[in-house]
Design a protein around this motif. Structure first.
Motif, PDB file in Angstrom:
ATOM      1  N   LEU A  87       0.886  -1.214   0.109  1.00 47.41           N
ATOM      2  CA  LEU A  87       0.081   0.028  -0.197  1.00 47.41           C
ATOM      3  C   LEU A  87       1.075   1.079   0.010  1.00 47.41           C
ATOM      4  N   ILE A  88       0.839   1.856  -0.963  1.00 47.95           N
ATOM      5  CA  ILE A  88       1.975   3.050  -1.251  1.00 47.95           C
ATOM      6  C   ILE A  88       1.276   4.194  -1.366  1.00 47.95           C
ATOM      7  N   CYS A  89       1.935   5.212  -0.574  1.00 46.98           N
ATOM      8  CA  CYS A  89       1.453   6.616  -0.712  1.00 46.98           C
ATOM      9  C   CYS A  89       1.666   7.313  -1.964  1.00 46.98           C
ATOM     10  N   ARG A  90       0.931   7.748  -2.622  1.00 47.52           N
ATOM     11  CA  ARG A  90       1.271   8.246  -4.087  1.00 47.52           C
ATOM     12  C   ARG A  90       1.981   9.695  -3.922  1.00 47.52           C
ATOM     13  N   ARG A  94       5.474   6.689   1.030  1.00 44.12           N
ATOM     14  CA  ARG A  94       5.586   5.919   2.327  1.00 44.12           C
ATOM     15  C   ARG A  94       4.857   4.373   1.781  1.00 44.12           C
ATOM     16  N   VAL A  96       3.266   0.574   2.972  1.00 45.73           N
ATOM     17  CA  VAL A  96       3.004  -0.367   3.964  1.00 45.73           C
ATOM     18  C   VAL A  96       2.956  -1.832   3.422  1.00 45.73           C
ATOM     19  N   PHE A 126      -2.610   2.215  -4.153  1.00 51.07           N
ATOM     20  CA  PHE A 126      -1.732   3.501  -4.127  1.00 51.07           C
ATOM     21  C   PHE A 126      -2.999   4.395  -3.314  1.00 51.07           C
ATOM     22  N   GLY A 127      -2.607   5.247  -2.660  1.00 52.66           N
ATOM     23  CA  GLY A 127      -3.442   6.232  -2.115  1.00 52.66           C
ATOM     24  C   GLY A 127      -2.677   7.174  -0.960  1.00 52.66           C
ATOM     25  N   LEU A 128      -3.506   8.052  -0.557  1.00 50.39           N
ATOM     26  CA  LEU A 128      -2.719   9.134   0.096  1.00 50.39           C
ATOM     27  C   LEU A 128      -2.786   8.556   1.766  1.00 50.39           C
ATOM     28  N   CYS A 129      -1.492   8.749   2.223  1.00 51.19           N
ATOM     29  CA  CYS A 129      -1.345   8.499   3.677  1.00 51.19           C
ATOM     30  C   CYS A 129      -1.941   9.494   4.711  1.00 51.19           C
ATOM     31  N   ASP A 130      -1.950   9.238   5.719  1.00 53.92           N
ATOM     32  CA  ASP A 130      -2.406  10.198   6.592  1.00 53.92           C
ATOM     33  C   ASP A 130      -1.502  11.330   7.197  1.00 53.92           C
ATOM     34  N   CYS A 132       0.029  12.908   4.600  1.00 59.31           N
ATOM     35  CA  CYS A 132       0.107  13.828   3.485  1.00 59.31           C
ATOM     36  C   CYS A 132      -1.283  14.704   3.364  1.00 59.31           C
ATOM     37  N   PRO A 133      -1.374  15.905   2.990  1.00 63.13           N
ATOM     38  CA  PRO A 133      -2.557  16.691   2.845  1.00 63.13           C
ATOM     39  C   PRO A 133      -2.834  16.461   1.470  1.00 63.13           C
ATOM     40  N   ASP A 134      -3.975  17.017   1.252  1.00 63.39           N
ATOM     41  CA  ASP A 134      -4.670  16.924  -0.143  1.00 63.39           C
ATOM     42  C   ASP A 134      -4.311  15.351  -0.975  1.00 63.39           C
TER      43      ASP A 134
END
Lengths: 134, 134
Positions: A87-90, A94, A96, A126-130, A132-134
């Motif tokens: 699970l990757i912050c785009r 970062r 997981v 792929f998502g935005l982790c906590d 990261c803003p926006d």
DNA sequence: CTGTATGCAAACATTTTGCATAAGC
DNA sequence: GCTTATGCAAAATGTTTGCATACAG
């Protein structure tokens, strides 16, 4: 599927050591080119072709995880053993690690339901982790 | 995310029509190069660059599905609407569409468990179908 | 010593781009 | 006619390979 005949003994060279140490030192996915740059920056210069060859062999040996990024380049990351997904912050990259027993089972079932054997799957999230803003 | 301002009106040319018709006529994933060859074989010759540009625009328009094959090339396929995944024979290319409600739910849950929002996932399955030997 | 690993440059494969020309609207 | 789409060839990318040399075992 667990052990393959080592066609070649694999020699312990400065270059190989440098790549392995670099991969061991970080937690992020790095492309061959990034590894090459990192090493050069660290004074441990290694030829780009060698970096490619080494990362490939490490991946085959199961020492690093290989994945193809959405843009198409290969990226490698030190990795715990066994099959799993990421699970990757785009935004910040970062990562997981996710062991998805659930998905494995589902995949196997679906494949055989459709008469497919020897099936594997590729799953990355792929998502935005906590952080990261926006 | 459903409609985007058409920066350019998109003209109805012979080439675009040829590509769309070809994609409509088959059920398999085709690379740009394959589409190019198919068209040339059919006498409807279209420049390779145009094929690339057209497939990209069709993908953006949601008329075809784009996926990156394990080897790294992009492949396109006419596609039903909505999010789904594929089970692809790595020998003959036969493709089964899979709507994986189960996986969708799982993915969403895992992502939020880890504090990720706006998460998507990429999942493709590859195997050998029952019509293909070894 | 013997043979694998490296480095470099050239080869490759795929995709993108610049630009003059053709053609849709 | 104005402007977008095309075709071609060149460029860009990311990766692989051939070959002479360095060096691990």
């Amino acid at each position: 599927m667990t052990s393959q005949t080592p066609a070649t003994p694999v020699r312990d060279t400065r270059q190989r050591r440098a790549v392995r140490e670099l991969m061991a030192s970080t937690d992020a996915f790095r492309t061959a080119q990034q590894v090459h740059d990192d090493l050069r920056a660290a004074g441990e210069s290694v030829g780009l072709a060698t970096v490619y060859r080494t990362l490939q062999s490490l991946a085959e040996a199961g020492e690093v995880d290989a994945l193809r990024q959405p843009e198409g380049e290969m990226a490698y990351r030190r990795c715990s053993d066994g099959h799993h997904h990421h699970l990757i912050c785009r935004n910040c990259g970062r990562t997981v690690e996710i062991s998805a027993t659930e998905v494995e089972r589902w995949a196997e079932r679906v494949a055989s339901q459709h008469g497919f054997r020897d099936a594997g799957h590729e799953l990355e999230m792929f998502g935005l982790c906590d952080r990261c803003p926006d």
